[in-house]
Design a protein around this motif. Structure first.
Motif, PDB file in Angstrom:
ATOM      1  N   GLU A   1      13.653   2.509  -9.584  1.00  0.00           N
ATOM      2  CA  GLU A   1      14.532   3.141  -8.603  1.00  0.00           C
ATOM      3  C   GLU A   1      13.731   3.718  -7.438  1.00  0.00           C
ATOM      4  OE1 GLU A   1      17.945   6.577  -8.304  1.00  0.00           O
ATOM      5  OE2 GLU A   1      17.734   5.466 -10.178  1.00  0.00           O
ATOM      6  N   LYS A   2      12.608   4.360  -7.724  1.00  0.00           N
ATOM      7  CA  LYS A   2      11.778   4.937  -6.665  1.00  0.00           C
ATOM      8  C   LYS A   2      11.254   3.852  -5.731  1.00  0.00           C
ATOM      9  CE  LYS A   2       7.837   8.031  -5.953  1.00  0.00           C
ATOM     10  NZ  LYS A   2       6.814   8.850  -6.608  1.00  0.00           N
ATOM     11  N   ILE A   3      10.755   2.765  -6.314  1.00  0.00           N
ATOM     12  CA  ILE A   3      10.234   1.651  -5.511  1.00  0.00           C
ATOM     13  C   ILE A   3      11.351   1.047  -4.669  1.00  0.00           C
ATOM     14  CG2 ILE A   3       9.300  -0.694  -5.665  1.00  0.00           C
ATOM     15  CD1 ILE A   3       7.801   0.327  -8.230  1.00  0.00           C
ATOM     16  N   SER A   4      12.496   0.827  -5.289  1.00  0.00           N
ATOM     17  CA  SER A   4      13.629   0.250  -4.565  1.00  0.00           C
ATOM     18  C   SER A   4      14.034   1.125  -3.393  1.00  0.00           C
ATOM     19  CB  SER A   4      14.815   0.056  -5.520  1.00  0.00           C
ATOM     20  OG  SER A   4      14.487  -0.850  -6.535  1.00  0.00           O
TER      21      SER A   4
ATOM     22  N   ASP B   1       0.823  -1.214   0.000  1.00  0.00           N
ATOM     23  CA  ASP B   1       0.000   0.000   0.000  1.00  0.00           C
ATOM     24  C   ASP B   1       0.856   1.261   0.000  1.00  0.00           C
ATOM     25  OD1 ASP B   1      -2.331  -1.479  -0.027  1.00  0.00           O
ATOM     26  OD2 ASP B   1      -2.727  -1.245   2.126  1.00  0.00           O
ATOM     27  N   MET B   2       1.906   1.275   0.814  1.00  0.00           N
ATOM     28  CA  MET B   2       2.769   2.452   0.894  1.00  0.00           C
ATOM     29  C   MET B   2       3.413   2.751  -0.459  1.00  0.00           C
ATOM     30  SD  MET B   2       6.437   3.543   2.041  1.00  0.00           S
ATOM     31  CE  MET B   2       7.016   2.037   1.479  1.00  0.00           C
ATOM     32  N   VAL B   3       3.928   1.728  -1.118  1.00  0.00           N
ATOM     33  CA  VAL B   3       4.581   1.932  -2.412  1.00  0.00           C
ATOM     34  C   VAL B   3       3.560   2.330  -3.466  1.00  0.00           C
ATOM     35  CG1 VAL B   3       5.882   0.818  -4.264  1.00  0.00           C
ATOM     36  CG2 VAL B   3       6.518   0.404  -1.885  1.00  0.00           C
ATOM     37  N   ASN B   4       2.413   1.666  -3.497  1.00  0.00           N
ATOM     38  CA  ASN B   4       1.390   1.992  -4.495  1.00  0.00           C
ATOM     39  C   ASN B   4       0.908   3.432  -4.351  1.00  0.00           C
ATOM     40  OD1 ASN B   4       1.458  -0.496  -5.818  1.00  0.00           O
ATOM     41  ND2 ASN B   4      -0.079  -1.380  -4.470  1.00  0.00           N
ATOM     42  N   LYS B   5       0.735   3.889  -3.117  1.00  0.00           N
ATOM     43  CA  LYS B   5       0.324   5.278  -2.894  1.00  0.00           C
ATOM     44  C   LYS B   5       1.417   6.247  -3.323  1.00  0.00           C
ATOM     45  CE  LYS B   5      -2.932   4.322   0.806  1.00  0.00           C
ATOM     46  NZ  LYS B   5      -3.139   4.279   2.259  1.00  0.00           N
ATOM     47  N   ALA B   6       2.664   5.908  -3.046  1.00  0.00           N
ATOM     48  CA  ALA B   6       3.782   6.786  -3.412  1.00  0.00           C
ATOM     49  C   ALA B   6       3.937   6.884  -4.929  1.00  0.00           C
ATOM     50  CB  ALA B   6       5.075   6.281  -2.784  1.00  0.00           C
ATOM     51  N   LEU B   7       3.660   5.797  -5.632  1.00  0.00           N
ATOM     52  CA  LEU B   7       3.758   5.819  -7.093  1.00  0.00           C
ATOM     53  C   LEU B   7       2.652   6.668  -7.701  1.00  0.00           C
ATOM     54  CD1 LEU B   7       4.648   2.160  -8.105  1.00  0.00           C
ATOM     55  CD2 LEU B   7       6.097   4.165  -8.230  1.00  0.00           C
ATOM     56  N   GLY B   8       1.439   6.446  -7.228  1.00  0.00           N
ATOM     57  CA  GLY B   8       0.301   7.221  -7.704  1.00  0.00           C
ATOM     58  C   GLY B   8       0.024   7.102  -9.190  1.00  0.00           C
ATOM     59  N   THR B   9       0.477   6.040  -9.828  1.00  0.00           N
ATOM     60  CA  THR B   9       0.307   5.906 -11.277  1.00  0.00           C
ATOM     61  C   THR B   9      -0.833   4.975 -11.668  1.00  0.00           C
ATOM     62  OG1 THR B   9       1.846   4.043 -11.364  1.00  0.00           O
ATOM     63  CG2 THR B   9       2.770   6.258 -11.701  1.00  0.00           C
ATOM     64  N   GLY B  10      -1.413   4.311 -10.712  1.00  0.00           N
ATOM     65  CA  GLY B  10      -2.454   3.336 -11.028  1.00  0.00           C
ATOM     66  C   GLY B  10      -1.885   1.937 -11.203  1.00  0.00           C
ATOM     67  N   GLU B  11      -0.602   1.852 -11.541  1.00  0.00           N
ATOM     68  CA  GLU B  11       0.041   0.542 -11.609  1.00  0.00           C
ATOM     69  C   GLU B  11       0.314   0.077 -10.190  1.00  0.00           C
ATOM     70  OE1 GLU B  11       2.994  -0.553 -14.558  1.00  0.00           O
ATOM     71  OE2 GLU B  11       2.975   1.541 -15.189  1.00  0.00           O
TER      72      GLU B  11
END
Length: 146
Positions: free
Chosen positions: A104-107, A66-76
Motif C-alpha cells: 500500500e505504501k509503495i502504491s 530510488d525514491m520508493v526504496n529510500k521511503a521504504l528504508g527496509t533494505g528490500e
C-alpha cells in the motif's frame, strides 16, 4: 405464441445491450483505484512487447525506484519496468515486498506522484512479488482521463 417469443427475445437482447454499456463502479484501493480486469489484461498484453527506454525514461525509472526504496528504508528493493509511456498514459510493472502495508505504501508513493510532470495523468501499476509471479495489486490513479 411466436409473437410472445419474439418479444421476449428482443427485450432480453435489448436489456443485455443496455447493461453492457454501464460503467463499472470504481473501487478505491489505498491511495488509488483498483484496475478493472480488462485494464489489467491490456497492460499485461502491452508488457509482452519489450519497452524501449529513451535516456530520459531510463533516468525517470531510476528516480522512481530510488525514491520508493529510500521511503521504504527496509533494505528490500523494488524494481520498476515500464510498459507504456506517452502524452496521456503510463503503465508499469512493480516487483516488491509481499507485506500488505508496504504494498500500500509503495502504491501510494507511485500512483500519486507525477514526478515533476514527467508522468501523464493516467498512471497504472501492476504489482508482483519476488516470491511468485501472480498479481498482488493492480492500481491506478483515481482521476483517469478518457
Amino acid at each position: 405464441m411466436k409473437t410472445i417469443f419474439k418479444t421476449l427475445t428482443v427485450t432480453t437482447v435489448f436489456a443485455l445491450a443496455v447493461s453492457c454499456g454501464e460503467k463499472q463502479e470504481i473501487k478505491e484501493l489505498g491511495c488509488g483505484a483498483e484496475m478493472s480486469g480488462y485494464e489489467v489484461m491490456d497492460v499485461k498484453a502491452l508488457g509482452n512487447t519489450p519497452f524501449t527506454y529513451s535516456e530520459e525514461n531510463r533516468k525517470l525509472a531510476l528516480e522512481m525506484t530510488d525514491m520508493v526504496n529510500k521511503a521504504l528504508g527496509t533494505g528490500e528493493e523494488i524494481k520498476i519496468a515500464f510498459v507504456k509511456i506517452d502524452d496521456k498514459d503510463f503503465a508499469a510493472f512493480v516487483v516488491g515486498p509481499a507485506d500488505v502495508a508496504e504494498v500500500e505504501k509503495i502504491s501510494c508513493l507511485l500512483v500519486n506522484n507525477d514526478f515533476g510532470g514527467r508522468l501523464p495523468q493516467n498512471r497504472k501499476y501492476i504489482y508482483y512479488t519476488e516470491d511468485h509471479n501472480t498479481l498482488v495489486a493492480a492500481i491506478k490513479n483515481k482521476k483517469q482521463e478518457e
